[in-house]
Design an enzyme around this catalytic site. Structure first.
Site, short mmCIF file in Angstrom:
data_model
loop_
_atom_site.label_atom_id
_atom_site.label_comp_id
_atom_site.label_asym_id
_atom_site.label_seq_id
_atom_site.Cartn_x
_atom_site.Cartn_y
_atom_site.Cartn_z
CB THR A 65 -1.03 0.11 1.19
OG1 THR A 65 -1.45 1.01 1.15
CG2 THR A 65 -0.25 -0.41 2.11
CG ASP A 66 -1.01 5.26 -0.83
OD1 ASP A 66 -1.24 4.12 0.07
OD2 ASP A 66 -1.41 6.00 -1.28
CD GLU A 67 -3.03 3.67 4.98
OE1 GLU A 67 -2.91 3.69 5.96
OE2 GLU A 67 -4.50 4.02 4.29
CE1 TYR A 116 -3.41 -2.26 6.14
CE2 TYR A 116 -3.04 -0.04 5.77
CZ TYR A 116 -3.69 -1.74 5.48
OH TYR A 116 -3.27 -1.34 3.56
CE LYS A 172 -0.81 -4.31 2.99
NZ LYS A 172 -1.41 -5.73 2.35
P1 NAD Z 1 -11.03 -6.23 2.67
O1 NAD Z 1 -9.66 -6.20 4.26
O2 NAD Z 1 -11.60 -6.00 2.43
O3 NAD Z 1 -10.11 -8.27 3.28
C1 NAD Z 1 -9.61 -8.73 3.27
C2 NAD Z 1 -9.23 -9.92 3.17
O4 NAD Z 1 -8.13 -10.75 3.62
C3 NAD Z 1 -10.79 -10.41 3.63
O5 NAD Z 1 -11.34 -11.25 2.94
C4 NAD Z 1 -10.65 -11.58 4.64
O6 NAD Z 1 -11.45 -12.58 5.31
C5 NAD Z 1 -9.21 -11.40 4.14
N1 NAD Z 1 -8.47 -12.33 5.70
C6 NAD Z 1 -7.66 -11.23 7.07
N2 NAD Z 1 -7.46 -12.35 7.34
C7 NAD Z 1 -7.06 -13.34 7.13
C8 NAD Z 1 -6.00 -14.50 7.86
N3 NAD Z 1 -5.50 -14.00 8.05
N4 NAD Z 1 -6.11 -15.47 6.12
C9 NAD Z 1 -6.87 -15.37 5.32
N5 NAD Z 1 -7.36 -15.01 4.93
C10 NAD Z 1 -7.29 -13.16 5.95
O7 NAD Z 1 -8.77 -5.66 1.95
P2 NAD Z 1 -9.31 -5.17 0.43
O8 NAD Z 1 -9.55 -3.57 1.17
O9 NAD Z 1 -9.40 -6.01 -0.21
O10 NAD Z 1 -7.58 -5.08 0.96
C11 NAD Z 1 -6.77 -5.90 0.08
C12 NAD Z 1 -4.95 -6.52 -0.36
O11 NAD Z 1 -5.20 -5.11 -0.36
C13 NAD Z 1 -4.60 -6.13 1.46
O12 NAD Z 1 -3.62 -6.39 1.82
C14 NAD Z 1 -4.30 -4.42 1.49
O13 NAD Z 1 -2.95 -3.84 2.77
C15 NAD Z 1 -4.31 -3.68 0.27
N6 NAD Z 1 -4.87 -2.31 -0.79
C16 NAD Z 1 -6.11 -1.79 0.06
C17 NAD Z 1 -6.30 -1.01 -0.59
C18 NAD Z 1 -7.62 0.13 -0.88
O14 NAD Z 1 -8.03 1.05 -0.45
N7 NAD Z 1 -8.26 -0.92 0.12
C19 NAD Z 1 -4.80 0.14 -1.24
C20 NAD Z 1 -3.68 -0.67 -1.40
C21 NAD Z 1 -3.51 -1.76 -0.88
O1 DAU Z 2 -3.73 4.32 0.46
C1 DAU Z 2 -3.94 2.91 0.61
C2 DAU Z 2 -5.42 2.62 2.03
O2 DAU Z 2 -6.59 3.48 1.80
C3 DAU Z 2 -4.90 0.93 2.08
O3 DAU Z 2 -4.15 0.50 2.60
C4 DAU Z 2 -6.52 0.73 3.45
O4 DAU Z 2 -6.56 -0.89 3.34
C5 DAU Z 2 -7.34 2.06 2.97
O5 DAU Z 2 -8.42 1.84 4.52
C6 DAU Z 2 -7.60 2.38 3.45
O6 DAU Z 2 -6.60 3.84 4.50
P1 DAU Z 2 -7.51 5.25 4.44
O7 DAU Z 2 -7.29 4.94 6.15
O8 DAU Z 2 -6.86 6.02 3.45
O9 DAU Z 2 -8.81 4.60 4.09
P2 DAU Z 2 -10.00 5.22 4.71
O10 DAU Z 2 -11.19 4.83 3.88
O11 DAU Z 2 -10.52 4.57 6.67
O12 DAU Z 2 -10.35 6.57 5.06
C7 DAU Z 2 -10.00 7.16 4.20
C8 DAU Z 2 -9.43 8.92 4.67
O13 DAU Z 2 -10.82 9.36 5.19
C9 DAU Z 2 -8.96 9.25 5.73
O14 DAU Z 2 -8.64 10.43 5.55
C10 DAU Z 2 -9.32 9.03 6.79
C11 DAU Z 2 -11.24 9.60 6.51
N1 DAU Z 2 -12.19 8.60 7.07
C12 DAU Z 2 -12.77 7.61 6.95
C13 DAU Z 2 -13.57 6.88 7.93
C14 DAU Z 2 -13.87 5.41 7.96
C15 DAU Z 2 -13.03 10.11 7.39
O15 DAU Z 2 -12.99 11.09 7.81
N2 DAU Z 2 -14.53 9.96 8.55
C16 DAU Z 2 -15.11 7.95 8.46
O16 DAU Z 2 -15.62 7.60 9.09
#
Ligand code: NAD
Ligand code: DAU
Length: 357
Positions: free
Chosen positions: A140-142, A165, A169
Site C-alpha cells: 500500500t502507499d501508506e 496497519y 504492511k
Molecule cells: P479487505 O479487508 O476487504 O479484505 C481482506 C480479506 O483478507 C478478507 O476477505 C479477509 O477475510 C481476509 N483475511 C484477513 N485475515 C486473513 C488471514 N489471516 N488469512 C486469510 N485470509 C484473511 O481488504 P481490501 O481492501 O480488499 O485490501 C486487500 C489488500 O490490498 C490488503 O493487503 C490491503 O493492505 C491492500 N490495499 C488495500 C487498499 C484499499 O484501498 N482498500 C489500497 C492498497 C492496498
Molecule cells: O492508501 C491505501 C489505503 O487506503 C489502504 O492501504 C487501506 O487498506 C485502506 O483502508 C485505505 O486507508 P485509509 O485510511 O486512507 O482509508 P479510509 O477509507 O479508512 O479513510 C479515508 C480517509 O477518510 C482518511 O483520511 C480517513 C477519513 N475518514 C474515514 C472514515 C472511515 C473519515 O473522515 N471518516 C470516516 O468515517
C-alpha cells in the site's frame, strides 16, 4: 494454463481481482484462500460458484500446514497475497492482530513458495526456482507515511509508516524484499493508493458515506476533512496487478495510482449531491490518531516500463459506484445485518478443507 493462489480473495479487492482474472485468463485455475474474517464475504463471488477453474479453501495464511498442503496439492505458479487486516481505525484499537496476519502470514506464504518452487542451488549457494513462478505482495502507499502539500511518493521514497496497519504492511513489504535479496525468490511488490468501487465493506470512507447518506444518517468526517487521498477504481488496481504479475521484473516495486487526489470533504459533498441530500448531514468528529494528511502516487514507473494505464475517470467511477450501492440492496442488507456470515457458513462452513471444497 497457470495455477494461482489468491489469498484474501473474499475481500473487497481480492474478490474483484478473482472475477477480473477469471474473465481475462479463463483457462487458469484460481485457488482462493481466505479466513473469512468480518471482511470476507463469499457473496462477492457467487458468480463463480460451480466454475471448474475456481476453488475456495477456508483458512488462515498463518497456518503453515494448511498453506504447505495447498502448495503440494495444486503446484501453484503464482501467489498473490491480498489477505490482510486492512482498516487503519481497527489497527489503532487492536494492533496485535495486524502483526499476526499481515507480517507472520506474509512470512508463512513466502516460506511455502520458496520451499515449493526451489529446484536446487547455484554455484554461489543461492536457491534456484522452477521457471515462470512469482510471488506478488499487495502492499500500500501508506508504507511511505504522509506528504505535505506538495510532492508524490515514488518507489524510492523512504518508508515511514505511521499507523500500526501501515507499519505491519511495511514489515510484510520488507520481508518480501528480503526474500528476493537473500533467497532470490521471484517477488514483486505493488504499492497502491486508495481503492473504491463495488463490494467495499462499508467501514471505509466512500461506502460508509454512501450508506449513511442513503439512510439520512450523520456523515462522520474526521477533523477538518481536508486530508487528501489519491483514489483509484478497484478494477484499475486489478488490471495493474495482472500487468505486474506478467510483466514485472523480479525484485521490483511498482507504485499504482491514477493521479486523482481529492480531499475527503470534497468526496463527501459529491456523494451528498449525487444522492440529492443536503450538507446538514455532515458532522466533523474527533480526528483519527496519527492521521496521515496527504497521499499521492507517482505512477511513472508502471506506466512507462510496463505500459499500464487506468481506464476509469473518477467522475465515471464514483457515479457507477454510487449506483452500485443503490442497486445491490440484497448485498448491502446482508452485510449490514451480518447475514453474509451465515451465507458463508451455510455454503462452506464445515465442508472447507485444504485443497478446496
Ligand atoms: P479487505 O479487508 O476487504 O479484505 C481482506 C480479506 O483478507 C478478507 O476477505 C479477509 O477475510 C481476509 N483475511 C484477513 N485475515 C486473513 C488471514 N489471516 N488469512 C486469510 N485470509 C484473511 O481488504 P481490501 O481492501 O480488499 O485490501 C486487500 C489488500 O490490498 C490488503 O493487503 C490491503 O493492505 C491492500 N490495499 C488495500 C487498499 C484499499 O484501498 N482498500 C489500497 C492498497 C492496498
Ligand atoms: O492508501 C491505501 C489505503 O487506503 C489502504 O492501504 C487501506 O487498506 C485502506 O483502508 C485505505 O486507508 P485509509 O485510511 O486512507 O482509508 P479510509 O477509507 O479508512 O479513510 C479515508 C480517509 O477518510 C482518511 O483520511 C480517513 C477519513 N475518514 C474515514 C472514515 C472511515 C473519515 O473522515 N471518516 C470516516 O468515517
Amino acid at each position: 494454463m497457470k495455477k494461482v493462489l489468491v489469498t484474501g480473495g473474499a475481500g473487497f479487492i481480492g474478490s474483484n481481482f478473482i472475477k477480473y482474472l477469471a474473465d481475462m485468463r479463463g483457462s487458469w485455475t484460481i485457488v482462493n484462500l481466505d479466513a473469512l474474517t468480518y471482511a470476507g464475504n463469499l457473496e462477492n463471488l457467487k458468480d463463480l460458484e460451480g466454475s471448474e477453474h475456481y476453488i475456495f479453501a477456508k483458512g488462515d495464511i498463518t497456518d503453515r500446514m494448511l498453506v504447505e498442503s495447498l502448495f503440494e496439492t495444486h503446484g501453484f505458479d503464482y501467489v498473490i497475497n491480498f489477505a490482510a487486516e486492512s482498516h487503519v481505525d481497527r489497527s489503532i484499537k487492536e494492533p496485535e492482530l495486524f502483526i499476526k496476519t499481515n507480517v507472520l502470514g506474509t512470512q508463512c506464504l513466502l516460506d511455502a513458495a520458496k520451499t515449493s518452487w526451489q529446484t536446487g542451488r547455484d554455484a554461489d549457494g543461492y536457491p534456484v526456482y522452477r521457471n515462470g513462478v512469482k510471488y506478488l505482495q499487495v502492499s500500500t502507499d501508506e508504507v511511505y507515511g504522509a506528504l505535505g502539500n506538495t510532492g508524490k511518493f515514488t518507489e524510492t521514497t523512504p518508508l515511514a509508516p505511521n499507523s500500526p496497519y501501515s507499519a505491519s504492511k511495511a514489515s510484510a513489504d520488507m520481508l518480501a524484499r528480503a526474500y528476493h535479496r537473500t533467497y532470490r525468490l521471484p517477488v514483486n511488490i505493488t504499492r497502491c493508493s486508495n481503492n473504491y468501487g463495488p463490494y467495499q465493506f462499508p467501514e471505509k470512507l466512500i461506502p460508509l458515506m454512501i450508506v449513511n447518506t442513503l439512510d439520512s444518517k450523520p456523515l462522520p468526517v474526521y477533523g477538518d476533512g481536508l486530508q487528501v487521498r489519491d483514489w483509484l477504481h478497484v478494477k484499475d488496481h486489478c488490471s495493474a496487478i495482472l500487468t505486474v504479475l506478467e510483466k514485472g521484473q523480479p525484485g521490483e516495486v511498482y507504485n499504482i495510482g491514477g493521479n486523482n487526489e481529492r480531499a475527503n470533504i470534497e468526496i463527501v459533498r459529491l456523494i451528498l449531491k449525487t444522492l440529492g441530500k443536503t450538507e446538514d448531514l455532515i458532522r466533523h468528529v474527533e480526528d483519527r490518531l496519527g492521521h496521515d494528511r496527504r497521499y499521492a502516487i507517482d505512477n511513472t514507473k508502471i506506466t512507462t516500463e510496463l505500459g499500464w494505464e487506468p481506464a476509469y475517470t473518477f467522475e465515471q467511477g464514483i457515479k457507477e459506484t454510487i449506483e452500485w450501492y443503490c442497486t445491490h440492496t440484497d448485498w448491502l442488507s446482508h452485510v449490514r445485518s451480518g447475514a453474509y456470515m451465515a451465507y458463508c457458513e451455510s455454503h462452506y462452513g464445515n465442508k472447507s478443507r485444504p485443497g478446496g471444497i
